[in-house]
Write a protein that holds these residues in place. Structure first.
Motif, PDB file in Angstrom:
ATOM      1  N   GLN A   1      42.967  67.282  97.771  1.00 11.24           N
ATOM      2  CA  GLN A   1      43.689  66.714  98.872  1.00 11.24           C
ATOM      3  C   GLN A   1      43.394  65.122  99.128  1.00 11.24           C
ATOM      4  OE1 GLN A   1      43.127  69.536 101.911  1.00 11.24           O
ATOM      5  NE2 GLN A   1      44.826  70.769 101.208  1.00 11.24           N
ATOM      6  N   GLN A   2      42.118  64.829  99.115  1.00 12.37           N
ATOM      7  CA  GLN A   2      41.862  63.445  99.356  1.00 12.37           C
ATOM      8  C   GLN A   2      42.248  62.556  98.276  1.00 12.37           C
ATOM      9  OE1 GLN A   2      37.480  63.889  99.758  1.00 12.37           O
ATOM     10  NE2 GLN A   2      37.623  64.275 102.137  1.00 12.37           N
ATOM     11  N   LEU A   3      42.347  63.019  97.200  1.00  9.14           N
ATOM     12  CA  LEU A   3      42.408  62.329  95.938  1.00  9.14           C
ATOM     13  C   LEU A   3      43.807  62.226  95.664  1.00  9.14           C
ATOM     14  CD1 LEU A   3      39.403  62.987  93.489  1.00  9.14           C
ATOM     15  CD2 LEU A   3      39.707  61.171  95.074  1.00  9.14           C
TER      16      LEU A   3
ATOM     17  N   THR B   1      47.553  66.883  92.671  1.00  6.66           N
ATOM     18  CA  THR B   1      47.891  68.187  92.404  1.00  6.66           C
ATOM     19  C   THR B   1      48.221  68.537  90.939  1.00  6.66           C
ATOM     20  OG1 THR B   1      50.411  67.217  92.960  1.00  6.66           O
ATOM     21  CG2 THR B   1      49.113  67.954  94.823  1.00  6.66           C
ATOM     22  N   THR B   2      48.559  67.655  90.073  1.00  4.30           N
ATOM     23  CA  THR B   2      48.938  68.004  88.528  1.00  4.30           C
ATOM     24  C   THR B   2      47.711  67.493  87.667  1.00  4.30           C
ATOM     25  OG1 THR B   2      50.366  65.980  88.303  1.00  4.30           O
ATOM     26  CG2 THR B   2      51.042  67.876  89.230  1.00  4.30           C
TER      27      THR B   2
ATOM     28  N   VAL C   1      41.287  74.880  94.140  1.00  3.53           N
ATOM     29  CA  VAL C   1      42.864  74.905  93.776  1.00  3.53           C
ATOM     30  C   VAL C   1      43.102  74.874  92.174  1.00  3.53           C
ATOM     31  CG1 VAL C   1      43.490  73.950  95.854  1.00  3.53           C
ATOM     32  CG2 VAL C   1      42.955  72.529  94.225  1.00  3.53           C
ATOM     33  N   THR C   2      44.188  75.490  91.623  1.00  3.23           N
ATOM     34  CA  THR C   2      44.364  75.232  90.330  1.00  3.23           C
ATOM     35  C   THR C   2      45.632  73.855  90.216  1.00  3.23           C
ATOM     36  OG1 THR C   2      44.397  77.237  90.078  1.00  3.23           O
ATOM     37  CG2 THR C   2      45.781  76.227  88.498  1.00  3.23           C
TER      38      THR C   2
END
Length: 523
Positions: free
Chosen positions: A506-508, A511-512, A304-305
């Motif tokens: 997702q675990q951490l 997203t940014t 993911v970016t």
């Protein structure tokens, strides 16, 4: 962003921590592999001095290993050992074998026969003859082999940075990608000094009086072991996560420098080739990588970016940039190249990249399939009105675009096309264009803005990430400064981006890029 020329000393002072880390890694890689080569090479040398019928086979094998190009050898080892220190150490070990085996063999068989017979006549066993007579007398020759192997390893170890093993090659290849002489010298000078220092130290041991051979026998292994341990020192001070960035990304304002200055991001970073970067992230050897938003492996490896919430990455819309000289020489060239304008969006480019990067289809076939599907392909006219020289950088997307342009030129004009692909980083391509070695190559607006024009911060801020403003700015500046014309954009935006494995992000709850910084700063 610096507006004045930075001196070598200023650069080395600014990068002192990284330079120390890379030097320790370089020393460690050199001596870990050297220890293994001595442990294996010395007994082999002794063995073939006793069983001379094996000498040709053993020396031949070691010689063949040394003839394999370094990059190719690393490429062979990656599927077996992955990336990082292991393949680098194995490659360096193989390169160090020949001088150690050959000199051990030559030193022992060169011992005077009368001396050996005298030792036997005195009642010495075969082991005593070896350890008390032959090896001490052969020691200067054996040390000469170790010195040669050490110097070879110091030089070859610079390539270890391509596979995330660290070392001074990170600066050298980053500097080549960015045409940054200070960066190249910051890696090359310490590497050269290491070779000189180690050769000198070993020559002092080599020249010790035979009566002090026991001192040498103890001092040499201790010294080599001590230097080998240097490789592990930097890793003791890493952060929670490890990032793998390409050499070019490391030195760009829209890269690691921007991440540090605008986000304050501090993450343990290693330099790695983009050819293996995505797979390394997928196999959990790296946590964060610097990728390209249209890369096909993004989908293949479920990456993911991270959202660039502070906007350090400007728009990177692709377009061919052509010298005005070439446009005058080939008047139908611009029309042929603009046939691709607006034909490829982000989704299409990602799919085309997926076919070359992950499915390993040839760029020529992918390019032809696209042109045929879009009714743009025509058979080559085999014209004789001149040869257009096409350049490209060293990644799949550029190979695809170069192939498309070659087919368009040969199908729609009476010119022929000659592709000079794989021209390393941005500045190598750009210098080839400005020095009339190529006629055009595909470039990206963000790269033109920050890496080539090095626009002031106020200018970058005024463009506010706007696609059209950025394109018009680089188009005008390139024309004024370099007599180079930006043709119409192809359509897709291949932006730099930080990427992580989807599950790990997702675990951490990352997203940014700001989320990433917050996570790294947590105690």
């Amino acid at each position: 962003m610096n507006e004045t020329q930075q001196s070598l000393w200023q650069f080395m002072h600014q990068q002192a921590d990284k330079l120390l880390t890379q030097t320790l890694q370089h020393v460690g890689l050199t001596f870990v592999s050297l220890i293994i080569a001595i442990i294996i090479g010395l007994p082999l040398g002794i063995l073939i001095s006793r069983k001379k019928q094996l000498a040709g086979v053993v020396l031949g094998f070691a010689g063949v290993m040394q003839t394999i190009p370094s990059i190719a050898l690393l490429g062979f080892l990656i599927p077996v050992l992955g990336i990082g220190a292991k393949p680098a150490i194995v490659a360096l070990f193989l390169y160090a074998l020949l001088p150690i085996i050959r000199n051990t063999y030559t030193g022992i068989v060169g011992v005077n026969t009368d001396v050996r017979e005298a030792a036997v006549a005195m009642g010495m066993t075969e082991a005593q003859v070896l350890t008390k007579v032959e090896l001490p007398l052969a020691m200067p020759v054996i040390f000469a082999g170790v010195r040669t192997a050490t110097v070879i390893n110091v030089g070859v170890a610079t390539l270890a940075s391509y596979i995330a093993a660290g070392g001074l090659g990170e600066f050298i290849f980053g500097g080549i990608s960015l045409n940054n002489t200070n960066m190249i010298l910051a890696g090359a000078i310490p590497a050269a000094l290491l070779a000189i220092v180690f050769d000198t130290l070993l020559s002092l041991l080599q020249n010790f009086n035979l009566k002090k051979v026991k001192v040498v026998a103890i001092a040499a292994p201790v010294l080599v072991l001590l230097l080998s341990s240097f490789y592990f020192l930097p890793s003791a001070y890493g952060s929670k996560l490890t990032a793998g960035f390409t050499p070019e990304f490391m030195g760009r304002q829209d890269g690691n420098l921007g991440l540090q200055s605008k986000y304050g991001l501090k993450i343990h970073t290693i330099v790695i080739s983009d050819a293996v970067m995505y797979k390394a992230a997928f196999e959990k050897e790296l946590d964060v990588i610097s990728g390209y938003s249209t890369d096909g492996r993004l989908k293949a490896f479920d990456l993911v970016t991270l959202i660039d919430d502070k906007k350090i990455f400007p728009p990177y819309y692709a377009a061919p940039i052509v010298s005005e000289t070439a446009l005058r020489k080939f008047p139908k060239l611009e029309q042929a190249l603009n046939l691709l304008s607006g034909k490829i969006n982000d989704k299409i480019m990602t799919e085309l990249n997926y076919r070359t990067d992950y499915l390993h289809q040839s760029p020529e076939q992918v390019a032809k399939d696209f042109l045929v599907a879009n009714k743009l392909w025509r058979p080559a006219r085999k014209g004789k009105e001149g040869v257009v020289r096409i350049g490209s950088k060293i990644f799949g997307e550029q190979y695809i675009l170069a192939s498309m342009y070659a087919m368009l030129i040969e199908g729609y004009t009476n010119y022929t096309a000659s592709a000079k692909t794989g021209l390393g980083g941005t500045k190598i391509c750009f210098d080839a264009l400005t020095n009339n070695q190529i006629d055009f190559y595909p470039e990206y607006t963000g790269t033109g803005l920050l890496a080539i024009l090095q626009a002031p911060k106020a200018t970058v801020d005024s463009l506010a990430g706007d696609r059209d403003k950025t394109y018009q700015y680089v188009k005008t500046e390139f024309s004024n400064r370099y007599n180079i014309k930006w043709l119409q954009p192809i359509g897709f935006n291949n932006a730099y981006a930080l990427m992580m494995r989807r599950k790990q992000a997702q675990q951490l709850a990352v997203t940014t890029i700001s989320d990433l910084k917050l996570y790294l700063d947590e105690k």
